[in-house]
Scaffold this motif. Structure first.
Motif, PDB file in Angstrom:
ATOM      1  N   GLY A 138      15.033  65.154  52.215  1.00 25.10           N
ATOM      2  CA  GLY A 138      14.864  63.708  51.725  1.00 25.10           C
ATOM      3  C   GLY A 138      13.892  62.624  52.751  1.00 25.10           C
ATOM      4  O   GLY A 138      14.065  61.555  52.547  1.00 25.10           O
ATOM      5  N   PHE A 139      13.192  63.452  53.373  1.00 23.18           N
ATOM      6  CA  PHE A 139      12.144  63.069  54.342  1.00 23.18           C
ATOM      7  C   PHE A 139      10.671  63.334  53.861  1.00 23.18           C
ATOM      8  O   PHE A 139      10.457  64.402  53.245  1.00 23.18           O
ATOM      9  N   SER A 140       9.685  62.625  54.447  1.00 24.36           N
ATOM     10  CA  SER A 140       8.174  63.173  54.362  1.00 24.36           C
ATOM     11  C   SER A 140       7.386  62.788  55.504  1.00 24.36           C
ATOM     12  O   SER A 140       7.971  61.837  56.442  1.00 24.36           O
ATOM     13  N   GLY A 141       6.408  63.262  55.517  1.00 27.34           N
ATOM     14  CA  GLY A 141       5.484  62.761  56.618  1.00 27.34           C
ATOM     15  C   GLY A 141       5.712  63.449  58.005  1.00 27.34           C
ATOM     16  O   GLY A 141       6.532  64.114  58.149  1.00 27.34           O
ATOM     17  N   ARG A 142       4.866  63.392  58.992  1.00 28.63           N
ATOM     18  CA  ARG A 142       4.990  63.723  60.290  1.00 28.63           C
ATOM     19  C   ARG A 142       5.736  62.815  61.155  1.00 28.63           C
ATOM     20  O   ARG A 142       5.037  62.034  62.055  1.00 28.63           O
ATOM     21  N   GLU A 143       6.951  62.600  60.956  1.00 25.21           N
ATOM     22  CA  GLU A 143       7.792  61.682  62.005  1.00 25.21           C
ATOM     23  C   GLU A 143       7.591  62.215  63.488  1.00 25.21           C
ATOM     24  O   GLU A 143       7.552  63.462  63.619  1.00 25.21           O
ATOM     25  N   ALA A 144       7.987  61.509  64.350  1.00 21.98           N
ATOM     26  CA  ALA A 144       8.060  61.798  65.600  1.00 21.98           C
ATOM     27  C   ALA A 144       9.193  62.827  66.000  1.00 21.98           C
ATOM     28  O   ALA A 144      10.080  62.946  65.292  1.00 21.98           O
ATOM     29  N   PRO A 145       9.232  63.919  66.774  1.00 22.36           N
ATOM     30  CA  PRO A 145      10.261  65.080  66.782  1.00 22.36           C
ATOM     31  C   PRO A 145      11.418  64.330  67.355  1.00 22.36           C
ATOM     32  O   PRO A 145      11.399  63.325  68.150  1.00 22.36           O
ATOM     33  N   PHE A 146      12.410  64.846  66.941  1.00 16.62           N
ATOM     34  CA  PHE A 146      13.665  64.527  67.398  1.00 16.62           C
ATOM     35  C   PHE A 146      14.777  65.731  67.532  1.00 16.62           C
ATOM     36  O   PHE A 146      14.628  66.751  67.111  1.00 16.62           O
ATOM     37  N   PHE A 147      15.697  65.680  68.601  1.00 13.18           N
ATOM     38  CA  PHE A 147      16.474  66.879  68.845  1.00 13.18           C
ATOM     39  C   PHE A 147      17.835  66.729  68.974  1.00 13.18           C
ATOM     40  O   PHE A 147      18.321  65.614  69.091  1.00 13.18           O
ATOM     41  N   PHE A 148      18.618  67.642  68.765  1.00  9.07           N
ATOM     42  CA  PHE A 148      20.118  67.581  68.982  1.00  9.07           C
ATOM     43  C   PHE A 148      20.375  68.782  69.944  1.00  9.07           C
ATOM     44  O   PHE A 148      19.355  69.838  70.127  1.00  9.07           O
ATOM     45  N   MET A 149      21.528  69.223  70.425  1.00  8.33           N
ATOM     46  CA  MET A 149      22.025  70.367  71.381  1.00  8.33           C
ATOM     47  C   MET A 149      23.145  71.025  70.719  1.00  8.33           C
ATOM     48  O   MET A 149      23.675  70.404  69.787  1.00  8.33           O
ATOM     49  N   LYS A 150      23.309  72.072  71.095  1.00  2.67           N
ATOM     50  CA  LYS A 150      24.471  72.925  70.851  1.00  2.67           C
ATOM     51  C   LYS A 150      25.089  73.426  72.301  1.00  2.67           C
ATOM     52  O   LYS A 150      24.259  73.647  73.147  1.00  2.67           O
TER      53      LYS A 150
END
Length: 233
Positions: free
Chosen positions: A44-56
């Motif tokens: 549901g998204f498009s374009g080159r958004e800023a990178p985002f992170f999550f962790m395991k």
């Protein structure tokens, strides 16, 4: 005198290294969200958004030896478990504020990994504006194959990446289609956290994510690396 613990200390999580007797100890697992354009669109998204992170957590790792079929249990609380095949970069030399041009010097090797996701719980957390931990960081949510040292991994940044479920292709793309390259990802990550030896980076998944059920057999590959084969128990 050695320190003693009041409870049993957890074992160090480690991954086999191709061609070496020693193993790679895991410190942290960083994951990049929506890092292939077509996957971003299907979410549901498009374009080159800023990178985002999550962790395991490190103990979410399930090691699958080369040539073997690993097993994970279908997790609790979900009716919509999704596969996400990913190229994983293993950090061998730490650092902070690493520039992209120097990032390759910090990579020890590469592996094939799966970011298993309780998609229904993730969707619910998104609606409520809450963290995704329950959807991404559960037990056995990070199956991974052996690590191949950089010198023997080939040109993984242009490698084909794919996943089959019960012999039918679900995901297929090329690592060159990453929105943020591995080097750029390391630059962004190291601005937020000081990377350390033992860190893993799940670099993102291409389009085609979908549900799996008990009994399904998953086969994930990145060109030049050992295949990751996994059964959902």
């Amino acid at each position: 005198m050695a320190s003693e613990y009041v409870i049993p200390a957890p074992a160090v999580v480690s991954i086999p290294v191709v061609g070496q007797a020693g193993r790679f100890p895991v410190r942290r697992i960083y994951c990049v969200g929506r890092n292939y354009e077509d996957h971003a669109k299907e979410m549901g998204f498009s374009g080159r958004e800023a990178p985002f992170f999550f962790m395991k957590p490190a103990d979410a790792i399930v090691v699958v030896e080369d040539g073997e079929t690993g097993t994970i249990a279908y997790p609790t609380l979900t009716k919509n478990l999704h596969h996400e095949i990913e190229l994983v970069a293993a950090i061998g030399t730490g650092g902070r504020d690493i520039v992209a041009a120097e990032a390759h010097k910090h990579i020890f090797g590469y592996a094939v990994g799966l970011d298993m996701t309780r998609r229904d719980l993730q969707a619910d957390m998104k609606k409520q504006g809450r963290p995704w931990d329950i959807a991404k960081g559960f037990d056995q949510s990070a199956p991974i194959g052996p690590i191949v040292p950089v010198a023997h991994a080939g040109d993984v940044e242009k490698a084909d990446i794919s996943l089959q479920v019960n012999g039918t292709t679900r995901q297929t793309s090329n690592v060159a289609k990453l929105i943020w390259t591995i080097a750029e990802t390391i630059e962004h990550l190291s601005a937020a956290w000081e990377l350390q030896p033992g860190d893993l980076i799940f670099t993102g998944t291409p389009e085609g994510v979908a549900a799996v059920v008990a009994g399904d057999v998953l086969e994930g590959s990145v060109g030049g690396l050992p295949m990751l084969k996994l059964e959902i128990a």
